[in-house]
Design an enzyme around this catalytic site. Structure first.
Site, PDB file in Angstrom:
ATOM      1  N   GLY B 291       0.825  -1.215   0.000  1.00 27.81           N
ATOM      2  CA  GLY B 291       0.000   0.000   0.000  1.00 27.81           C
ATOM      3  C   GLY B 291       0.851   1.252   0.000  1.00 27.81           C
ATOM      4  CB  SER B 292       0.160   4.593   1.394  1.00 25.46           C
ATOM      5  OG  SER B 292      -1.096   4.681   0.771  1.00 25.46           O
ATOM      6  CB  THR B 293       4.472   1.449   3.426  1.00 23.85           C
ATOM      7  OG1 THR B 293       4.006   0.220   2.852  1.00 23.85           O
ATOM      8  CG2 THR B 293       3.751   1.691   4.740  1.00 23.85           C
ATOM      9  CG  PHE B 294       5.774   0.456  -3.158  1.00 20.50           C
ATOM     10  CD1 PHE B 294       5.628   1.063  -4.406  1.00 20.50           C
ATOM     11  CD2 PHE B 294       6.766  -0.500  -3.002  1.00 20.50           C
ATOM     12  CE1 PHE B 294       6.445   0.716  -5.466  1.00 20.50           C
ATOM     13  CE2 PHE B 294       7.599  -0.843  -4.052  1.00 20.50           C
ATOM     14  CZ  PHE B 294       7.436  -0.233  -5.286  1.00 20.50           C
ATOM     15  CE  LYS B 295       0.204   6.494  -2.128  1.00 25.76           C
ATOM     16  NZ  LYS B 295      -0.865   6.963  -1.249  1.00 25.76           N
TER      17      LYS B 295
END
Lengths: 119, 591
Positions: B291-295
């Site tokens: 999820g957003s931790t990959f951004k």
């Protein structure tokens, strides 16, 4: 060995045989007997020495066996004590004692005072 | 004359006897030569069989320690009870006497005693009190044999990491299994004499009795940090009524794993009492969509390739963006956001557009560079590499979803290792779970040194990312609850929907927070991942507070004094698409 035998022969001849009137062929026979007796005594001594060495090895073997058993018992005792110490130092146990028995809590940030590093 | 003839005859006879004696002596010598030299080996083994016996020195399994030398797994000698049924007169009486001590029904013991076998186990690995009580009964036909038993003195602590050894002390899971050959030791056979009473005499001595013991393994895990992490993770899982959780703490500069926690936990001393799926170390064996931790990695790649700058503006379509025939949504509607704000507010649309600017090939290149979709090389069994669709089959929509951490699966360990690369200035480290191997005398046999796998981004890019990630924890960011008083925190929240029967579920999510602290001098990188929370479903609501509590307690434990951030974190104002003001005039990257 031959030197020892000759020395023994000289001693016996000087102190005993020279004082007796012995015929020539008796002297020779006596000399041979002395050689044989000395050789036999030496062989016997060697035999007893070998036997003593063997018994000594066995005794040392028993001592090694006992020492090995003692070593194993001490190693096990050491491990059990380490295990007991580790269990007593388990963080969950320490926290349980600190909070339930001693009424302690983790310090809040405002309870932490940072002292300046002094050189 | 007669006398002389007699003398000559005598001399001749003496000579004959002498020759005869010489011949006999020669025969005896020859026979002795055959026995002592030619048939020596054969006769030695025959003799050995009569008065010698071989003794196998049983190996002791090595100990597993934490990084500070605290025992995590120890083998000690225990007694196992056996019976020789033929020597027992009354099986029923014996069974009734043993049953209360062993805690089994008398009938069960009686059945064993009625066996036709000459030797039967009654119970393996008794407690010392049981053995003592049975010994006092002085029952004919039963006796004890010494065996080795594995104990885990800290109970559930790091259970999934350590694993456990089975009844015959063979490693079955975790480090016990991965290092089984090293821990097990080598049995050694030595020959001893037997005396008349059958006792053993070690006439050849015992060289190096410690050689039989297995090697000890020292982990990178810190027992106290592990406890802190497990405690806070369990509390977060309970508070969110979640299915489970995972947390990893890493030293960003060495790659040492200081803690790897999985909830629900299990007790390796009684592993059979717990369901097998609790035995798994999910930090390496399970994958999830980050999820957003990959951004963070998308933006790091874009900055490194200079396709974006920190103050570049992207229009976030007021919360809905059509790509191909699918629509991407943001949690809140945003207009124009700069790169730092896209991370701060976790805009999926902003991330998609950055991903489009970066390009598919570069995106894939950095996915690999940050260590995703490949094993990390950690010393642990069952590691999953993760997954990303092939480059050739990556559609425009898939590229967009990868940009905000969907359509890609990673392990928690890969994620925390990648964040460590940002924390330490751009170097991807190999994660380590084992520090060194030592022998029974304490001498180090093998030291596992930190290993730099590659440089993923420059120090400048890493420094810029550290600044951007601090915005997440600043007021207005999605991760304000990850803040640690007195310390600057950098990190990213994530709330990824899980696939449920081929569709993304609205109710099943993975809530996470990954970050490092202190941001200006990172000492620990922490990932908290809560699986399927029923209450407080967002990463910022449930994972971020757990991160904060863990980080605070760990920094306290490591004696790291609190300090104010080096600079004031400016508040980023909200903007709509009509406003085109340049932002971040106050932006000042660290490094």
């Amino acid at each position: 060995m031959i030197g020892v035998a000759r020395t023994a022969e000289r001693f016996i001849h000087t102190n005993f045989l020279a004082r007796q009137r012995i015929r020539r062929d008796s002297d020779s026979a006596a000399r041979d007997s002395i050689y044989l007796i000395c050789m036999a005594l030496l062989v016997l001594a060697a035999f007893f020495f070998a036997l003593w060495i063997r018994i000594y090895f066995l005794e040392v073997g028993y001592r090694i066996s006992d020492a090995y058993r003692t070593h194993e018992a001490l190693v096990q005792e050491n491990k059990k004590l380490k295990l007991e110490r580790a269990a007593l130092r388990a963080p969950s146990r320490i926290e349980r004692i600190a909070t339930a028995k001693l009424g302690m809590t983790l310090p809040r940030p405002d309870q932490t005072v940072t002292l300046p590093w002094s050189k | 004359m007669v006398k002389m003839r007699m003398r000559t005859e005598l001399t001749k006879n003496i000579r004959y006897v002498g020759v005869g004696l010489l011949v006999m002596f020669g025969i005896i010598s020859l026979r002795v030569f055959c026995l002592q030299i030619v048939q020596s080996d054969e006769l030695k083994s025959l003799v050995r069989g009569q008065y010698q016996t071989s003794v196998t020195l049983a190996p002791w399994r090595g100990t597993i320690y934490d990084r500070n030398g605290s025992e995590l797994a120890v083998s000690v000698e225990v007694e196992s009870l056996y019976a020789r049924p033929r020597l027992i007169d009354n099986h029923r009486v014996v069974a009734e006497r043993l049953a209360p001590i062993l805690g089994v029904p008398p009938r069960e013991i009686e059945n064993l005693l009625q066996s036709p076998k000459p030797f039967v186990w009654l119970q393996r690995k008794l407690s010392p009190s049981q053995a003592e009580a049975i010994r006092e009964l002085k029952i004919e036909g039963i006796d004890f044999l010494k065996e080795s038993q594995r104990f885990y003195p800290n109970m559930e602590l790091a259970g999934q990491v350590i694993g456990f050894a089975g009844l015959d002390t063979q490693g079955l899971e975790g480090i016990e299994r991965e290092y089984d050959r090293i821990l097990r030791g080598t049995p050694r056979k030595i020959y001893v004499d037997r005396d008349a009473r059958g006792g053993r005499v070690f006439v050849e001595g015992i060289q190096n009795p410690d050689q039989t013991q297995g090697y000890d393994v020292v982990l990178t895990i810190d027992k106290n940090i592990q406890y802190i992490v497990e405690r806070e993770l369990e509390a977060a899982v309970a508070m969110g009524q979640a299915k489970g959780g995972v947390a990893v703490v890493m030293d960003p500069f060495t790659g040492d794993v200081l803690a790897a926690a999985t909830v629900p936990r299990f007790n390796p001393n009684r592993y059979a009492d717990f369901p097998p799926d609790t035995w798994r170390n999910r930090t390496v064996t399970d994958v999830f969509e980050p999820g957003s931790t990959f951004k963070s990695f998308l933006v790091a790649a874009a900055l490194e390739e200079r396709v974006v700058r920190p103050n570049d503006q992207f229009f976030c379509e007021n919360g809905a963006y059509r790509i191909a025939n699918k629509v991407i949504h943001d949690v809140h509607a945003y207009g124009w956001l700069d790169v730092a704000s896209i991370i701060k507010h976790s805009s999926n649309i902003g991330a998609s557009k950055i991903g489009q600017q970066l390009g598919r090939e570069q995106l894939y290149k950095y996915v690999k560079r940050f260590g995703f979709t490949q094993p990390t090389g950690i010393q642990f069994p069952g590691e999953q590499p993760g997954f990303i669709p092939g480059l050739s089959s990556c559609s425009e929509h898939t590229q967009s979803t990868i940009s905000f951490g969907h359509s890609i699966t990673v392990t928690p360990l890969q994620l925390v290792t990648a964040y460590s690369a940002i924390a330490n200035g751009g170097l991807l480290m190999r994660p380590n779970l084992v520090k060194r191997i030592v022998d029974a005398t304490g001498m180090t046999v093998q030291e596992i040194a930190p290993l730099v796998r590659c440089r993923v981004v420059s120090e400048e890019t890493a420094a810029t990312m550290r600044s951007i990630l601090q915005q997440v924890v600043a007021p207005g960011g999605t991760g304000t609850r990850a803040a640690v008083p007195g310390f600057a925190v950098a990190g990213k929240t994530g709330t990824s929907q899980k696939l449920d029967q081929g569709e993304y579920s609205r109710s099943k999510v993975v809530a996470s927070f990954a970050g490092f602290v202190p941001a200006d001098d990172p000492r620990i990188t922490v990932l908290v991942m809560i699986d399927e929370p029923q209450k407080m479903k967002y990463g910022g609501e449930i994972a971020a507070p757990a991160f904060s509590k863990m980080a605070q307690a760990i920094l306290n434990y490591l004696n790291i004094a609190p300090r104010q951030p080096r600079y004031e974190v400016p508040a980023v104002p909200e903007r709509t698409w009509q406003e085109t003001k340049t932002t971040f005039q106050h932006f000042e990257p660290l490094g």
